[in-house]
Design an enzyme around this catalytic site. Structure first.
Site, short mmCIF file in Angstrom:
data_model
loop_
_atom_site.label_atom_id
_atom_site.label_comp_id
_atom_site.label_asym_id
_atom_site.label_seq_id
_atom_site.Cartn_x
_atom_site.Cartn_y
_atom_site.Cartn_z
N LYS A 1 -75.85 -11.01 -37.47
CA LYS A 1 -77.27 -11.19 -37.18
C LYS A 1 -77.48 -12.64 -36.74
O LYS A 1 -77.12 -13.57 -37.46
CB LYS A 1 -78.11 -10.89 -38.42
CG LYS A 1 -79.60 -10.88 -38.11
CD LYS A 1 -80.41 -10.37 -39.27
CE LYS A 1 -80.73 -11.43 -40.28
NZ LYS A 1 -81.61 -12.51 -39.76
N LYS B 1 -87.65 -11.56 -34.48
CA LYS B 1 -88.92 -11.07 -35.05
C LYS B 1 -90.09 -11.31 -34.11
O LYS B 1 -91.05 -12.00 -34.44
CB LYS B 1 -89.19 -11.72 -36.41
CG LYS B 1 -88.15 -11.41 -37.46
CD LYS B 1 -88.57 -11.92 -38.82
CE LYS B 1 -87.50 -11.71 -39.85
NZ LYS B 1 -86.28 -12.50 -39.63
N HIS C 1 -93.42 -11.27 -32.13
CA HIS C 1 -94.82 -11.01 -32.50
C HIS C 1 -95.65 -11.71 -31.44
O HIS C 1 -95.95 -12.90 -31.55
CB HIS C 1 -95.08 -11.59 -33.90
CG HIS C 1 -96.46 -11.36 -34.42
ND1 HIS C 1 -96.84 -11.69 -35.70
CD2 HIS C 1 -97.56 -10.85 -33.84
CE1 HIS C 1 -98.11 -11.38 -35.88
NE2 HIS C 1 -98.57 -10.87 -34.77
N PRO D 1 -98.08 -7.48 -25.91
CA PRO D 1 -97.13 -6.42 -25.52
C PRO D 1 -96.28 -6.78 -24.31
O PRO D 1 -95.06 -6.56 -24.31
CB PRO D 1 -98.04 -5.21 -25.26
CG PRO D 1 -99.23 -5.44 -26.16
CD PRO D 1 -99.44 -6.93 -26.17
N THR E 1 -89.25 -10.38 -46.79
CA THR E 1 -88.67 -10.35 -48.14
C THR E 1 -89.03 -11.58 -48.96
O THR E 1 -88.96 -11.57 -50.19
CB THR E 1 -87.14 -10.25 -48.02
OG1 THR E 1 -86.82 -9.43 -46.90
CG2 THR E 1 -86.51 -9.69 -49.24
O1 C5P Z 1 -79.59 -15.88 -46.63
P1 C5P Z 1 -80.26 -14.56 -46.88
O2 C5P Z 1 -79.29 -13.49 -47.39
O3 C5P Z 1 -81.50 -14.66 -47.72
O4 C5P Z 1 -80.69 -14.09 -45.41
C1 C5P Z 1 -81.56 -13.01 -45.19
C2 C5P Z 1 -81.78 -12.89 -43.69
O5 C5P Z 1 -82.62 -11.76 -43.44
C3 C5P Z 1 -82.41 -14.08 -43.01
O6 C5P Z 1 -81.73 -14.26 -41.78
C4 C5P Z 1 -83.84 -13.68 -42.74
O7 C5P Z 1 -84.32 -14.19 -41.53
C5 C5P Z 1 -83.73 -12.16 -42.64
N1 C5P Z 1 -84.90 -11.39 -43.03
C6 C5P Z 1 -85.48 -11.46 -44.28
N2 C5P Z 1 -86.58 -10.70 -44.58
C7 C5P Z 1 -87.07 -9.85 -43.67
C8 C5P Z 1 -86.48 -9.72 -42.41
C9 C5P Z 1 -85.38 -10.52 -42.12
O8 C5P Z 1 -85.00 -12.22 -45.12
N3 C5P Z 1 -88.08 -9.05 -43.97
#
Ligand code: C5P
Length: 220
Positions: A25, A54, A56, A59, A107
């Site tokens: 990713k 991501k 945003h 359109p 998250t």
């Molecule tokens: O380092 P860590 O395991 O926390 O990384 C989580 C990854 O997931 C980051 O690259 C972050 O941008 C991505 N992410 C997230 N929450 C979301 C979508 C993407 O943490 N809802």
């Protein structure tokens, strides 16, 4: 694996340690540090590219970004559900062979921080994620991104073929950092996640290969 690193050298160090890696990713941090050449290098290594910018935006702008990513051979891109249904539909229409994932609620949000951002006294996170997931699915996304806590809610509104992509994964030894809704890899898979996103627990480990292998073994 989330390659959230600020130099191509660091990214190559981690990649060289993980020969079996199937997905990487790439977010703004590495894209701006390493440029598109580094992303092309991932493809050259046989690794699928999850471009997590991501989007945003209006359109037209998002559709153009998705189409450009598709032309470059990106496997998966993200758009923010809060961009709205018309934006998500435009992204889906432009995607070609690239899959589109819709991000529900980051998250790193708790219920309190999301309520503060939206200017509401309270929010119910699972309800908010369900509402956004329904909209994303109606707009035709291939995948929904959500925290471990709402996997069941998303699966209850998604068909069996929809990918549920889950960040906030923390093995017991790992630091939580800025994430607020987390689970172990085993718990996330048991709840129905189809794809786990793990960044810092691997890329900041002294031995990334050992942690990566441990994660793979833990989820079978
Ligand atoms: O380092 P860590 O395991 O926390 O990384 C989580 C990854 O997931 C980051 O690259 C972050 O941008 C991505 N992410 C997230 N929450 C979301 C979508 C993407 O943490 N809802």
């Amino acid at each position: 694996m989330a390659l959230d690193l600020d130099s191509p050298q660091e990214a190559r160090r981690v990649l060289d340690a993980l020969p079996g890696l199937r997905w990487a990713k790439v977010g703004p941090m590495l894209l701006l540090a390493g440029g598109w050449d580094l992303v092309a290098e991932l493809k050259g290594r046989g690794i699928r590219v999850f471009l997590d910018l991501k989007w945003h935006d209006i359109p037209h702008a998002v559709a153009g970004a998705v189409a450009a990513a598709a032309r470059l051979g990106v496997d998966l891109v993200t758009v923010h559900a809060l961009g709205g249904e018309e934006m998500v539909r435009a992204a889906v229409a432009a995607r070609g062979k690239t899959r589109v994932a819709g991000v529900t609620v980051l998250t790193s949000h708790s219920a309190a921080s999301l309520a503060a951002a939206l200017g509401r006294p309270t929010v119910e996170l699972a309800g908010e994620v369900e509402r956004l997931a329904r909209m994303l699915l109606a707009a035709g996304v291939d995948a929904v991104v959500t925290s471990p806590e709402e996997i069941g809610v998303v699966r209850s509104v998604a068909g069996p073929d929809t990918w549920i992509v889950v960040p906030g994964i923390r093995p017991p030894f790992a630091e939580v950092g800025d994430q607020r809704r987390t689970a172990t890899p085993e718990a996330a898979v048991a709840a129905g996640a189809t794809h786990l996103v793990v960044g810092r627990p691997i890329v900041r480990a002294k031995d990334p290969r050992k942690v990566y292998q441990g994660l793979c073994d833990a989820i079978g």
